[in-house]
Design a protein around this motif. Sequence first.
Motif, PDB file in Angstrom:
ATOM      1  N   ALA A  96     -10.099  -2.295   5.147  1.00 58.70           N
ATOM      2  CA  ALA A  96      -9.308  -1.068   4.951  1.00 58.70           C
ATOM      3  C   ALA A  96     -10.276   0.074   4.675  1.00 58.70           C
ATOM      4  O   ALA A  96     -11.266  -0.114   3.957  1.00 58.70           O
ATOM      5  N   GLY A  97     -10.004   1.250   5.238  1.00 61.53           N
ATOM      6  CA  GLY A  97     -10.850   2.420   5.010  1.00 61.53           C
ATOM      7  C   GLY A  97     -10.433   3.148   3.739  1.00 61.53           C
ATOM      8  O   GLY A  97      -9.250   3.209   3.412  1.00 61.53           O
ATOM      9  N   LEU A  98     -11.414   3.682   3.008  1.00 61.51           N
ATOM     10  CA  LEU A  98     -11.105   4.551   1.860  1.00 61.51           C
ATOM     11  C   LEU A  98     -10.989   5.982   2.352  1.00 61.51           C
ATOM     12  O   LEU A  98     -11.766   6.402   3.216  1.00 61.51           O
ATOM     13  N   ASN A  99     -10.046   6.699   1.786  1.00 57.42           N
ATOM     14  CA  ASN A  99      -9.871   8.112   2.112  1.00 57.42           C
ATOM     15  C   ASN A  99      -9.679   8.903   0.835  1.00 57.42           C
ATOM     16  O   ASN A  99      -9.253   8.359  -0.185  1.00 57.42           O
ATOM     17  N   ARG A 100     -10.007  10.206   0.919  1.00 54.32           N
ATOM     18  CA  ARG A 100      -9.865  11.082  -0.259  1.00 54.32           C
ATOM     19  C   ARG A 100      -8.417  11.021  -0.776  1.00 54.32           C
ATOM     20  O   ARG A 100      -8.178  11.082  -1.974  1.00 54.32           O
ATOM     21  N   ALA A 101      -7.462  10.866   0.135  1.00 52.48           N
ATOM     22  CA  ALA A 101      -6.054  10.799  -0.275  1.00 52.48           C
ATOM     23  C   ALA A 101      -5.798   9.619  -1.209  1.00 52.48           C
ATOM     24  O   ALA A 101      -4.944   9.699  -2.094  1.00 52.48           O
ATOM     25  N   ASP A 102      -6.537   8.513  -1.038  1.00 49.63           N
ATOM     26  CA  ASP A 102      -6.353   7.342  -1.918  1.00 49.63           C
ATOM     27  C   ASP A 102      -6.769   7.702  -3.347  1.00 49.63           C
ATOM     28  O   ASP A 102      -6.123   7.297  -4.317  1.00 49.63           O
ATOM     29  N   ALA A 103      -7.891   8.454  -3.455  1.00 47.54           N
ATOM     30  CA  ALA A 103      -8.375   8.853  -4.778  1.00 47.54           C
ATOM     31  C   ALA A 103      -7.378   9.830  -5.420  1.00 47.54           C
ATOM     32  O   ALA A 103      -7.130   9.784  -6.631  1.00 47.54           O
ATOM     33  N   LEU A 104      -6.787  10.713  -4.590  1.00 49.91           N
ATOM     34  CA  LEU A 104      -5.782  11.650  -5.113  1.00 49.91           C
ATOM     35  C   LEU A 104      -4.559  10.883  -5.600  1.00 49.91           C
ATOM     36  O   LEU A 104      -4.010  11.172  -6.664  1.00 49.91           O
ATOM     37  N   GLN A 105      -4.133   9.889  -4.804  1.00 48.57           N
ATOM     38  CA  GLN A 105      -2.970   9.065  -5.189  1.00 48.57           C
ATOM     39  C   GLN A 105      -3.257   8.346  -6.510  1.00 48.57           C
ATOM     40  O   GLN A 105      -2.399   8.266  -7.389  1.00 48.57           O
ATOM     41  N   ARG A 106      -4.483   7.851  -6.647  1.00 48.41           N
ATOM     42  CA  ARG A 106      -4.877   7.148  -7.881  1.00 48.41           C
ATOM     43  C   ARG A 106      -4.777   8.079  -9.092  1.00 48.41           C
ATOM     44  O   ARG A 106      -4.403   7.673 -10.183  1.00 48.41           O
ATOM     45  N   ARG A 107      -5.108   9.370  -8.858  1.00 50.62           N
ATOM     46  CA  ARG A 107      -5.036  10.328  -9.980  1.00 50.62           C
ATOM     47  C   ARG A 107      -3.622  10.847 -10.213  1.00 50.62           C
ATOM     48  O   ARG A 107      -3.392  11.686 -11.061  1.00 50.62           O
ATOM     49  N   GLY A 108      -2.680  10.391  -9.381  1.00 50.35           N
ATOM     50  CA  GLY A 108      -1.278  10.775  -9.557  1.00 50.35           C
ATOM     51  C   GLY A 108      -0.891  12.051  -8.829  1.00 50.35           C
ATOM     52  O   GLY A 108       0.180  12.608  -9.058  1.00 50.35           O
ATOM     53  N   HIS A 109      -1.786  12.543  -7.894  1.00 47.86           N
ATOM     54  CA  HIS A 109      -1.506  13.820  -7.240  1.00 47.86           C
ATOM     55  C   HIS A 109      -0.889  13.686  -5.841  1.00 47.86           C
ATOM     56  O   HIS A 109      -0.464  14.673  -5.263  1.00 47.86           O
ATOM     57  N   TYR A 110      -0.910  12.502  -5.247  1.00 48.51           N
ATOM     58  CA  TYR A 110      -0.461  12.406  -3.845  1.00 48.51           C
ATOM     59  C   TYR A 110       0.353  11.120  -3.691  1.00 48.51           C
ATOM     60  O   TYR A 110      -0.117  10.139  -3.112  1.00 48.51           O
ATOM     61  N   PRO A 111       1.588  11.133  -4.247  1.00 52.17           N
ATOM     62  CA  PRO A 111       2.383   9.907  -4.227  1.00 52.17           C
ATOM     63  C   PRO A 111       2.797   9.523  -2.808  1.00 52.17           C
ATOM     64  O   PRO A 111       2.880  10.397  -1.935  1.00 52.17           O
ATOM     65  N   PRO A 112       3.080   8.229  -2.564  1.00 52.64           N
ATOM     66  CA  PRO A 112       3.547   7.837  -1.231  1.00 52.64           C
ATOM     67  C   PRO A 112       4.907   8.467  -0.935  1.00 52.64           C
ATOM     68  O   PRO A 112       5.648   8.820  -1.861  1.00 52.64           O
ATOM     69  N   GLN A 113       5.215   8.623   0.330  1.00 51.35           N
ATOM     70  CA  GLN A 113       6.533   9.145   0.731  1.00 51.35           C
ATOM     71  C   GLN A 113       7.612   8.172   0.233  1.00 51.35           C
ATOM     72  O   GLN A 113       7.350   6.963   0.164  1.00 51.35           O
ATOM     73  N   PRO A 114       8.821   8.691  -0.041  1.00 53.10           N
ATOM     74  CA  PRO A 114       9.899   7.808  -0.491  1.00 53.10           C
ATOM     75  C   PRO A 114      10.099   6.656   0.508  1.00 53.10           C
ATOM     76  O   PRO A 114      10.083   6.864   1.724  1.00 53.10           O
TER      77      PRO A 114
END
Length: 338
Positions: free
Chosen positions: A37-55
């Motif tokens: 699996a590739g890491l992306n900046r969005a994963d780090a944002l999601q980890r910090r609570g800033h970019y939640p998955p779509q409903p």
Amino acid sequence: MRAVKFTGAGGPEVIEIVEVDRPEPAAGEVLIKVAAAGLNRADALQRRGHYPPQPGMSDIPGLEVSGTVVAYGPTPEKGAGRFASKQAQLPLGAEVCALLSGGGYADYVAVPAGQVLEVPEPVSLRAAASLPEVAATVYTNLFFDQRVRPGDRVLIHGGSGGIGSMAIQLLAALQCTVIVTVSSAEKAMYALNLGATHVINYQRQDFAEQVKIMTDGAGVDFILDVVGAKYLQRNVDSLAPFGTMVTIGLQSGARAELDMGSLLRKKLTLRGSTLRDRSLKQKRKIMSQVGANVWPLISEGYVNTYIDRTFDLEDAQAAHEYFDSGQHRGKVLLTMDH
Ligand SMILES: NC(=O)c1ccc[n+]([C@@H]2O[C@H](COP(=O)([O-])OP(=O)(O)OC[C@H]3O[C@@H](n4cnc5c(N)ncnc54)[C@H](OP(=O)(O)O)[C@@H]3O)[C@@H](O)[C@H]2O)c1
């Protein structure tokens, strides 16, 4: 199966490996046994609570994987013909990579068949995990939503990151003048090797002044911006008349002040874009065009993928620590040892 979950919002310490049920592929989906699996900046944002998955989407992080097709969901009521032809192209055991809405940091993931492509030659199965998110993002913003033309002058912020590495190579293949910003001499060398025409060390130089010098005062036709607020005015100052900027990242923040005079005088277009929340139909279209237009450039050797480091899924915390440190050039991967 094993999967990564975030126990809260924060640093890499919120990463935990848990046992969860293997996903069941829904109608029109394929089940992939994940190789990497590739890491992306969005994963780090999601980890910090800033970019939640779509409903309705998986809360397991991970927007891109490679692996093998191990099962299909039921035939969908709508688009059955398209699903059947995709099944024929991607038989059980096929080596593939896929663009996801989440769920990639796991042993298995279910994904709509339209977001899956065969691994392009000569890329290895594991390395192919580095391709879908960056290829789809860069393709969408340079060629799908609008069209950068051969010979255009383009400014790419963050030339050594995953997105930057792909953008430089696609633009170089189109014989554009590619100006990139980087933070060190090492990263400058990396970007030049990928095909950048000029590099600017943004830590030491004012990029807008440098763009002026490098373009003899004309400015650039297009900017792919991952920095946001801090660069807004200087980005607008760097655009040539009728130029376009698309902002896809807000690493320096989302609020900025702008002198709008030159926006009018130069007749500029400022856009923003996200890939993750686009409709399934758009993602299918984008991936189909990526397969038709980017995969041949990979097979012909114009575009390569650069893997900086790989970590075992069990070491996802260490992988995020490394990614957060910003030392990487190109992509960082998690690999699944089944
Ligand atoms: N909207 C979308 O659809 C979408 C999709 C994918 C990615 N993105 C965004 O694209 C960006 C890059 O993602 P990635 O996965 O490629 O991450 P990455 O590999 O970590 O790359 C981040 C890049 O940003 C650069 N950067 C940071 N601050 C900068 C500054 N002040 N000036 C110039 N460059 C700067 C870094 O350069 P140095 O290392 O030299 O500092 C690095 O090259 C992220 O903001 C991400 O959220 C958006």
